[in-house]
Design an enzyme around this catalytic site. Structure first.
Site: not given
Length: 749
Positions: A55, A104
């Site tokens: 990420h 998210h």
């Protein structure tokens, strides 16, 4: 347990460490030891593990993302490009606009409300950190099958989280999408975007320079929520029983964020910061290492000065915590007093936690003991880079050979009518008002277009009516059939949506959602989609300002469809000249712009009527997309059209039904020469739009299209209270409205 200091680490090289549990590979752990010349301390290991996660480091995607900078030249509008918190473009009159889309996904599956809410909070702080006032948000969403029990669990929580957080911030939600597909079952995509506005001179960058400048942490206290949160979750696949790792999802407080926004903007106005960074993924590990890495010196941080909500947190946990509503600023010593005064005024906790130092090291201390001594670039910018193996999947040819054009078509007018109703009532084509009505779309009073319009649009200058528009699009079904073309179709649709509103497309951001990069099939999809997007941006002249990569989106070994979501930002000189989608004036003429071909691969019709996915997606012609955009913008500016709607999912009939229902007026349609009724209604050929033209403007409009070489075919008229296809069927608006608007509430209420 005694503190694991730098000296202790050097003296105990053979101490075992939980590098695998923190998501590091054996060779990555060995590389850390090589960089440091010793084993890392526990705090250093925590920092490297979150910053080298997929990420944060983009270690599997970097080699492909470079194309965005190499292939696509920056245009005159670009002020800040890839590498900062968000890109910035010049929109004229001294204004700059910053925008970005992020994901998210995994946190929102585990805890839908907080996962989605903190996704909004995080993207808003990215925009704020550039020096801008956030003015609007968007939310591209993907869920599993609409009738699956888990969709009923996840979707309402996600929508409530987005609405609750955004509404409390006073930010209008002006756009996005909601798509249902079984491939997202167990792995929804919750992407969030934000737009911010500032003057050119107000742009701020994330860097720590100036020997002796102070490092100030301000905002909420640091807690145990979100320890390793998105940085670990986003690097893990989900199995059938849930995520492999379950760190706490971050907990958001929108009222604290609102104070943080106003406090930060006042600090900007008084020019009190030399550098600034929000705390999102990887928390303090990210903020300190990135600020130091981008600056001209080192940094010393006294971690024990960090304000805590939980006094039992260890140094490692403080460094990994992703608690929300926090920012980190670099401030000259003589300005610290005023900085703290403003924070106190806004009831925002602010603490000097360190300073910029000589040298090139990031040093962190805990009660006087040194627990971190690292070169910051190795943490923030020089992580692993993987050339993941990839290959065209063995099943790709068979999928493309399974041509949707061979599916049974309606054999009668009654069947054609029935399939139109079925299409407009299907979850993906049905009205999303039950969802979007939970968002405040008009707060602040500057929203001029919002869902279900083609693009969201906000006014940014009340005197001149200067405005910006944004659209987000991405069709995972197209990308599954052909990732290269699918990415370009996402770009083309978003570009077309912005142009249809009357705004001129300027630049893009993206959110690239894919499965595991360790799967060569998935990595091929990613490589092809990235290549397609870079080539498409070059052809359209829309540079990439930044974006997000979200990998490991799969349950077990079953990956989601490759889903590149593309956000296009455009500018409009006068928002009063915008073009809505509604057919509102009886007697106006309907024109179809572009060419219609037999293209049904990945189409809504093939999904809704036959539950089929196969064949090739619609062909992409980016020169045509550019021409269509120019025509739509000119026609809007010069008052030649009163409504425009792009043609995409569901084809012409879906667009016509939406425009009729939006304006409360019917339409009489006629099938053009050379087309059959079925292809006319359901084809998803790209590069098309339907427009309503006042009779007084018909000659001027058709002359412009003819002179520019854009096919413009008269297909009907705005009239009555039904949608009628001459010689085939008619559908009263009341019947269409019931079908279109009843689906989502029936599934979710």
């Amino acid at each position: 347990m005694s503190l694991d200091t730098v000296k202790h680490a050097a003296d105990t090289p053979d101490t075992g460490q939980p590098w695998a549990e923190l998501g590091l590979k054996e060779d990555e752990y060995a590389r850390i030891r090589e960089i440091l010349g010793r084993r890392p301390t526990g705090a250093e290991l925590a920092m490297y593990s979150v910053m080298w996660s997929e990420h944060c480091s983009y270690k599997s995607s970097k080699v492909h993302l470079r194309q965005f900078g190499e292939k696509v030249p920056e245009n005159d509008a670009m002020l800040v490009g890839i590498g900062e918190n968000a890109g910035v473009v010049d929109v004229g009159q001294g204004y700059a606009v910053t925008f970005k889309v992020e994901s998210h996904n995994h946190p929102s599956y585990i805890e839908p409300y907080q996962g989605a809410a903190t996704g909004i909070g995080g993207i808003v702080r990215d925009i704020l950190a550039m020096g801008a006032r956030p003015v609007a948000v968007v939310d591209p969403l993907r869920f599993g099958a609409a009738d699956h029990p888990d969709t009923r669990r996840v979707l309402p929580g996600v929508v409530a989280g987005i609405g609750g957080y955004g509404n409390c911030l006073g930010l209008p939600n002006i756009g996005g999408e909601v798509v249902f597909d079984p491939c997202y079952q167990g792995n929804p995509l919750v992407n969030a975007g934000c737009i911010g506005v500032m003057k050119h001179e107000d742009i701020h960058l994330a860097q720590a320079s100036g020997l002796g400048n102070k490092v100030i942490l301000y905002g909420a206290r640091t807690g145990g929520d979100g320890i390793g949160g998105v940085s670990v979750l986003a690097s893990e696949t989900f199995d059938e029983t849930g995520p492999a790792k379950r760190p706490a999802v971050q907990v958001g407080d929108p009222f604290q964020e609102k104070l943080l926004i106003e406090c930060t903007l006042e600090i900007f106005r008084e020019k009190l910061v030399a550098g600034i960074q929000d705390l999102g993924g990887a928390g303090l590990s990210c903020a300190t290492s990135e600020l130091a890495s981008a600056g001209s010196g080192g940094m010393r941080v006294d971690l024990d000065t960090v304000p805590l909500r939980d006094a039992t947190l260890s140094p490692e946990e403080i460094l990994m915590s992703e608690s929300q509503e926090r920012m980190c600023a670099i401030v000259e010593p003589e300005k610290v007093g005023r900085f703290l005064e403003i924070c106190e005024k806004w009831d925002v906790i602010a603490t000097v936690i360190g300073e910029v130092t000589e040298g090139e090291r990031l040093e962190i201390f805990w009660h006087g003991e040194q627990i971190v001594d690292v070169p910051p670039r190795t943490v923030a910018h020089e992580g692993p880079v993987y050339e993941r193996p990839y290959a065209r999947p063995e099943w790709q040819d068979a999928l493309q050979a399974d041509d949707a054009g061979k599916l049974p078509r309606p054999e009668s007018s009654a069947e054609l009518r029935e399939q139109v109703l079925k299409l407009v009532a299907s979850p993906n084509q049905a009205s999303k008002a039950w969802i979007t009505d939970q968002y405040d779309r008009f707060v602040q009073g500057n929203t001029v277009l919002a869902m279900p319009e083609d693009a969201g649009m906000v006014r940014i200058d009340e005197k001149t009516n200067l405005g910006v528009a944004m659209a987000t699009d991405g069709n995972g079904r197209y990308a599954k059939l052909d990732p290269y073309a699918g990415a370009q179709l996402a770009l083309a649709e978003s570009y077309r949506n912005v142009a249809a509103s009357g705004a001129r497309p300027l630049a893009i951001s993206n959110c690239l959602n894919f499965g595991s990069p360790e799967d060569p099939d998935v990595m091929w999809q990613f490589a092809e989609a990235t290549r397609g997007l870079a080539d498409g941006c070059f052809a359209l002249g829309t540079p990439v300002t930044g974006g997000n990569v979200s990998l490991y989106n799969q349950t077990g070994d079953v990956a989601i469809h490759p889903t590149p979501v593309v956000a296009v930002l455009g500018v409009i000189d006068d928002v009063t000249r915008r073009t809505p989608i509604a057919f509102a004036e009886e007697g106006q003429l309907l024109y179809l712009l572009g060419d219609t071909r037999e293209e049904f691969g990945g189409s809504a019709w093939s999904q809704v009527v036959h539950d089929h996915l196969g064949g090739l997606p619609p062909a992409v012609d980016l020169d045509r997309e550019k021409l269509l955009g120019e025509i739509l913008i000119a026609a809007s500016r010069d008052g030649m059209i009163d409504a425009a709607h792009d043609l995409s999912d569901g084809g012409l009939i879906q667009a016509v039904v939406e425009s009729c229902l939006r304006g409360g007026k019917g339409a009489r349609l006629i099938v053009p020469d050379g087309l059959d009724a079925f292809t006319f209604l359901f084809s998803e050929s790209a590069g098309r739009a339907v427009v309503s033209v006042p009779r007084s403007e018909e000659l001027r409009f058709t002359d412009m299209c003819g002179a520019r070489g854009l096919p413009a075919t008269r297909i009907g008229v705005v009239d009555g209270e039904e949608v009628e296809l001459q010689g085939e069927f008619s559908l009263p608006l009341g019947e269409l409205s019931t079908a279109h608007e009843g689906t989502i509430p029936a599934l979710l209420v």
